[in-house]
Enzyme design. Structure first.
Site, mmCIF file in Angstrom:
data_model
loop_
_atom_site.group_PDB
_atom_site.id
_atom_site.type_symbol
_atom_site.label_atom_id
_atom_site.label_comp_id
_atom_site.label_asym_id
_atom_site.label_seq_id
_atom_site.Cartn_x
_atom_site.Cartn_y
_atom_site.Cartn_z
ATOM 1 N N ASP A 29 43.809 -12.796 -21.686
ATOM 2 C CA ASP A 29 45.055 -12.449 -21.887
ATOM 3 C C ASP A 29 45.727 -13.811 -21.215
ATOM 4 O O ASP A 29 45.478 -14.069 -20.416
ATOM 5 C CB ASP A 29 45.673 -11.185 -21.177
ATOM 6 C CG ASP A 29 47.129 -10.874 -21.804
ATOM 7 O OD1 ASP A 29 47.249 -9.987 -22.336
ATOM 8 O OD2 ASP A 29 48.108 -11.817 -21.973
ATOM 9 N N ILE A 30 46.440 -14.310 -22.342
ATOM 10 C CA ILE A 30 47.150 -15.788 -21.938
ATOM 11 C C ILE A 30 48.035 -15.595 -20.922
ATOM 12 O O ILE A 30 48.579 -16.588 -20.168
ATOM 13 C CB ILE A 30 47.444 -16.452 -23.253
ATOM 14 C CG1 ILE A 30 47.542 -18.065 -22.793
ATOM 15 C CG2 ILE A 30 48.919 -16.003 -23.554
ATOM 16 C CD1 ILE A 30 46.242 -18.640 -22.751
ATOM 17 N N GLU A 88 53.521 -6.125 -28.957
ATOM 18 C CA GLU A 88 53.725 -7.454 -29.331
ATOM 19 C C GLU A 88 53.174 -8.054 -30.282
ATOM 20 O O GLU A 88 53.242 -8.728 -31.379
ATOM 21 C CB GLU A 88 53.615 -8.283 -27.962
ATOM 22 C CG GLU A 88 53.738 -9.675 -28.080
ATOM 23 C CD GLU A 88 53.412 -10.489 -26.741
ATOM 24 O OE1 GLU A 88 53.579 -9.802 -25.609
ATOM 25 O OE2 GLU A 88 53.246 -11.643 -27.021
ATOM 26 N N HIS A 93 44.203 -3.927 -29.529
ATOM 27 C CA HIS A 93 43.632 -4.389 -28.569
ATOM 28 C C HIS A 93 43.809 -3.641 -27.225
ATOM 29 O O HIS A 93 44.820 -2.884 -27.186
ATOM 30 C CB HIS A 93 44.495 -5.652 -27.992
ATOM 31 C CG HIS A 93 45.800 -5.744 -27.940
ATOM 32 N ND1 HIS A 93 46.619 -5.906 -29.214
ATOM 33 C CD2 HIS A 93 46.595 -5.792 -26.953
ATOM 34 C CE1 HIS A 93 48.043 -5.868 -28.789
ATOM 35 N NE2 HIS A 93 47.910 -5.882 -27.509
HETATM 36 P P1 5GP Z 1 51.007 -5.876 -26.464
HETATM 37 O O1 5GP Z 1 50.728 -6.061 -27.980
HETATM 38 O O2 5GP Z 1 49.860 -4.856 -26.059
HETATM 39 O O3 5GP Z 1 52.201 -5.481 -26.121
HETATM 40 O O4 5GP Z 1 50.757 -6.955 -25.805
HETATM 41 C C1 5GP Z 1 50.128 -8.319 -26.370
HETATM 42 C C2 5GP Z 1 49.067 -9.254 -25.454
HETATM 43 O O5 5GP Z 1 48.594 -10.388 -25.894
HETATM 44 C C3 5GP Z 1 50.234 -9.620 -24.154
HETATM 45 O O6 5GP Z 1 49.628 -9.327 -22.953
HETATM 46 C C4 5GP Z 1 50.042 -10.937 -24.289
HETATM 47 O O7 5GP Z 1 50.013 -11.939 -23.204
HETATM 48 C C5 5GP Z 1 48.965 -11.393 -25.394
HETATM 49 N N1 5GP Z 1 49.026 -12.564 -26.069
HETATM 50 C C6 5GP Z 1 49.847 -12.673 -27.154
HETATM 51 N N2 5GP Z 1 49.694 -13.929 -27.631
HETATM 52 C C7 5GP Z 1 48.458 -14.504 -27.041
HETATM 53 C C8 5GP Z 1 47.670 -15.539 -27.448
HETATM 54 O O8 5GP Z 1 47.944 -16.235 -28.359
HETATM 55 N N3 5GP Z 1 46.397 -15.658 -26.698
HETATM 56 C C9 5GP Z 1 45.890 -14.706 -25.752
HETATM 57 N N4 5GP Z 1 44.870 -14.831 -25.224
HETATM 58 N N5 5GP Z 1 46.859 -13.715 -25.275
HETATM 59 C C10 5GP Z 1 48.000 -13.399 -26.128
#
Ligand code: 5GP
Length: 129
Positions: A29-30, A88, A93
């Site tokens: 995760d970035i 997000e 994932h």
């Molecule tokens: P969620 O959709 O479960 O709320 O969170 C999405 C997750 O994806 C977050 O923890 C965010 O930091 C990660 N994320 C979003 N965009 C990217 C990206 O471009 N690269 C990576 N490696 N992680 C990402």
């Protein structure tokens, strides 16, 4: 339009990849809650985890478990926490997070890592697989 994670699968945007097979990919995760925070995704772009076909869902859990075991070996922690959110990025994932304390599961608490720290932890996970 492709999700940001499909772009990672296709190599259109970079990521610190830790595990891959024909159906699934794991990468760091970035914006991690804690060092080693890893995302496990199906290569098929599906929005919600419980919309996955049952076999595919079980395979994702099996893949995530293998990555979690390597992560627990690679990163000192009390245990690996698992969460599915998806608010997000609308591409399934599984978050795998090395835990020291309950706050590590709070997605508002973030850890800043340098590129070399990301590389180091990605390599340590790969070596533990
Ligand atoms: P969620 O959709 O479960 O709320 O969170 C999405 C997750 O994806 C977050 O923890 C965010 O930091 C990660 N994320 C979003 N965009 C990217 C990206 O471009 N690269 C990576 N490696 N992680 C990402």
């Amino acid at each position: 339009m492709s999700s940001i994670f499909t772009k990672i699968i296709n190599g259109e945007i970079p990521a610190y990849k830790v595990a891959e097979n024909d159906k699934f990919l794991a990468f760091l995760d970035i914006n991690p809650n804690a060092k080693g925070h890893t995302l496990c995704i199906p290569k098929q772009e599906i929005n919600k985890i419980f919309d996955m076909e049952e076999d595919h869902y079980v395979e994702l859990m099996k893949f995530s478990r293998e990555v979690a075991k390597a992560l627990e070996t690679a990163v000192p922690c009390k245990r690996i926490g698992m969460a599915v959110v998806g608010l997000e990025v609308p591409h399934v994932h599984v978050h795998l997070i090395p835990l020291q304390e309950m706050d590590d599961m709070r997605f508002t608490k973030k850890e800043k890592l340098t590129p070399s720290e990301f590389e180091e932890v990605a390599n340590a996970i790969k070596e533990s697989l």
